[in-house]
Motif scaffolding. Structure first.
Motif, mmCIF file in Angstrom:
data_model
loop_
_atom_site.group_PDB
_atom_site.id
_atom_site.type_symbol
_atom_site.label_atom_id
_atom_site.label_comp_id
_atom_site.label_asym_id
_atom_site.label_seq_id
_atom_site.Cartn_x
_atom_site.Cartn_y
_atom_site.Cartn_z
ATOM 1 N N TYR A 159 0.750 -1.215 -0.007
ATOM 2 C CA TYR A 159 0.133 0.115 -0.036
ATOM 3 C C TYR A 159 0.868 1.304 -0.159
ATOM 4 C CZ TYR A 159 -3.665 3.237 0.548
ATOM 5 O OH TYR A 159 -4.462 4.483 0.359
ATOM 6 N N GLY A 160 2.020 1.262 0.631
ATOM 7 C CA GLY A 160 2.886 2.386 0.541
ATOM 8 C C GLY A 160 3.405 2.613 -0.699
ATOM 9 N N GLU A 161 3.550 1.570 -1.507
ATOM 10 C CA GLU A 161 3.846 1.979 -3.228
ATOM 11 C C GLU A 161 2.720 2.543 -4.041
ATOM 12 O OE1 GLU A 161 6.961 1.537 -3.745
ATOM 13 O OE2 GLU A 161 7.819 -0.500 -2.756
ATOM 14 N N ILE A 162 1.645 2.025 -3.561
ATOM 15 C CA ILE A 162 0.539 2.468 -4.287
ATOM 16 C C ILE A 162 0.051 4.227 -3.862
ATOM 17 C CG2 ILE A 162 -2.108 2.358 -4.503
ATOM 18 C CD1 ILE A 162 -1.565 -0.560 -4.287
ATOM 19 N N ALA A 186 4.623 -7.978 -7.498
ATOM 20 C CA ALA A 186 5.930 -8.998 -6.970
ATOM 21 C C ALA A 186 5.405 -9.150 -5.584
ATOM 22 C CB ALA A 186 7.242 -8.633 -7.096
ATOM 23 N N LEU A 187 4.965 -7.889 -4.814
ATOM 24 C CA LEU A 187 4.300 -8.120 -3.460
ATOM 25 C C LEU A 187 3.125 -8.846 -3.361
ATOM 26 C CD1 LEU A 187 5.357 -4.613 -2.309
ATOM 27 C CD2 LEU A 187 6.569 -6.699 -1.549
ATOM 28 N N HIS A 188 2.273 -8.528 -4.351
ATOM 29 C CA HIS A 188 0.903 -9.181 -4.422
ATOM 30 C C HIS A 188 1.077 -10.760 -4.691
ATOM 31 C CE1 HIS A 188 -1.868 -5.504 -4.852
ATOM 32 N NE2 HIS A 188 -1.197 -5.484 -3.809
ATOM 33 N N ASP A 189 2.188 -11.178 -5.533
ATOM 34 C CA ASP A 189 2.490 -12.433 -5.741
ATOM 35 C C ASP A 189 2.694 -13.319 -4.783
ATOM 36 O OD1 ASP A 189 1.488 -11.890 -8.513
ATOM 37 O OD2 ASP A 189 3.801 -12.014 -9.293
ATOM 38 N N ARG A 190 3.569 -12.519 -3.831
ATOM 39 C CA ARG A 190 4.139 -13.261 -2.352
ATOM 40 C C ARG A 190 2.721 -13.463 -1.550
ATOM 41 N NH1 ARG A 190 6.368 -17.077 0.102
ATOM 42 N NH2 ARG A 190 7.430 -16.350 1.990
ATOM 43 N N LEU A 191 2.110 -12.481 -1.467
ATOM 44 C CA LEU A 191 1.025 -12.577 -0.559
ATOM 45 C C LEU A 191 0.057 -13.769 -0.981
ATOM 46 C CD1 LEU A 191 0.339 -8.569 -0.310
ATOM 47 C CD2 LEU A 191 0.830 -10.151 1.698
ATOM 48 N N ARG A 192 -0.267 -13.886 -2.314
ATOM 49 C CA ARG A 192 -1.167 -14.935 -2.722
ATOM 50 C C ARG A 192 -0.480 -16.259 -2.426
ATOM 51 N NH1 ARG A 192 -1.728 -11.173 -7.171
ATOM 52 N NH2 ARG A 192 -3.677 -10.182 -7.110
ATOM 53 N N ALA A 193 0.918 -16.260 -2.601
ATOM 54 C CA ALA A 193 1.621 -17.501 -2.350
ATOM 55 C C ALA A 193 1.494 -17.871 -0.822
ATOM 56 C CB ALA A 193 3.233 -17.469 -2.790
ATOM 57 N N LEU A 194 1.425 -16.719 0.043
ATOM 58 C CA LEU A 194 1.056 -17.161 1.453
ATOM 59 C C LEU A 194 -0.308 -17.420 1.654
ATOM 60 C CD1 LEU A 194 3.503 -14.217 2.676
ATOM 61 C CD2 LEU A 194 3.740 -16.687 3.236
ATOM 62 N N GLY A 195 -1.228 -17.671 0.712
ATOM 63 C CA GLY A 195 -2.533 -17.702 1.055
ATOM 64 C C GLY A 195 -3.578 -16.539 1.463
ATOM 65 N N LEU A 243 12.918 -9.910 -1.582
ATOM 66 C CA LEU A 243 11.760 -9.373 -1.989
ATOM 67 C C LEU A 243 11.368 -8.093 -1.572
ATOM 68 C CD1 LEU A 243 9.042 -8.872 -3.861
ATOM 69 C CD2 LEU A 243 7.883 -10.281 -2.044
ATOM 70 N N VAL A 244 11.673 -8.075 -0.135
ATOM 71 C CA VAL A 244 11.650 -6.565 0.416
ATOM 72 C C VAL A 244 12.748 -5.786 0.067
ATOM 73 C CG1 VAL A 244 11.563 -5.400 2.705
ATOM 74 C CG2 VAL A 244 10.060 -7.398 2.326
#
Length: 229
Positions: free
Chosen positions: A27-30, A65-74, A132-133
């Protein structure tokens, strides 16, 4: 040593902390994208407008990429970002730049402080999430653009330097207040920094050293802009 990605994902408390952290960063990036795109309207030239718009697009690119990692975490990326919308929007309302130069200083100093904070936290993450961070914190070529513009403006108007120095100090204070508020509201993030039996953490002395490093880096950035910290 940081946990492997597999064991980290299996630890519910750690997973919650990572979801919170990635949600905050995303959200900070957005919000940075929105702010920079808005600040581009204040640009004194078409070239400056394009440069700032390019910075804005770079912020938005990092979100995927951040969203992809979040989805990978379920996790649902938008649910993960939701708790941070109000505090980050409030921070930007309190630090809305009055002109082009204040916007440049905020982009360099304010965003730089947030990036430094997240890099510090990255040391306590599993390797995949840490990488990633760290990659999300890369500043790119826009740093040189901002430094050149601010230094040139100060050279043309010495009084501007004093005003921008005060602005930089205000950004530092507001950013620290906002970070403390977010940490206090999110127990998982607090637990991440505190560590656990199988993870390193920060005691009060280490936390103090971290904030000393953040302050020193802020002062260094102010110096690069030609401003007194």
């Amino acid at each position: 040593m940081a946990e492997s990605a597999a064991s980290a994902d299996a630890d519910p408390l750690y997973r919650e902390a990572v979801v919170d952290l990635l949600g905050a960063i995303a959200y900070g990036e957005i919000s940075a994208f929105e702010r920079l795109a808005e600040d581009a309207k204040l640009a004194p030239s078409l070239a400056d407008k394009v440069d700032l718009a390019t910075m804005a697009s770079g912020e938005l690119t990092k979100v995927h990429a951040l969203h992809d990692r979040l989805r990978a975490l379920g996790a649902d990326p938008f649910e993960a970002m939701a708790p941070f919308r109000e505090p980050l929007d409030e921070f930007h309302r309190h630090t809305a730049p009055a002109d082009w130069h204040e916007g440049l200083v905020k982009a360099y100093v304010g965003d730089g402080l947030a990036n430094d904070f997240y890099r510090e936290i990255a040391a306590y993450l599993d390797p995949e999430t840490r990488d990633l961070v760290v990659s999300s914190m890369e500043e790119g070529s826009h740093a040189t653009f901002v430094v050149d513009r601010v230094r040139a403006a100060i050279a043309d108007d010495s009084r501007l330097g004093g005003r921008l120095a005060l602005w930089g100090r205000r950004l530092m204070g507001e950013a620290l207040t906002q970070a403390q508020r977010v940490a206090a509201d999110r127990d998982a993030l607090t637990a991440l920094l505190a560590g656990g039996v199988d993870r390193p953490g920060l005691d009060l002395a280490a936390m103090g050293r971290m904030f000393t490093r953040l302050t020193e880096r802020h002062m260094a950035r102010m110096g690069e802009l030609g401003l007194d910290a």
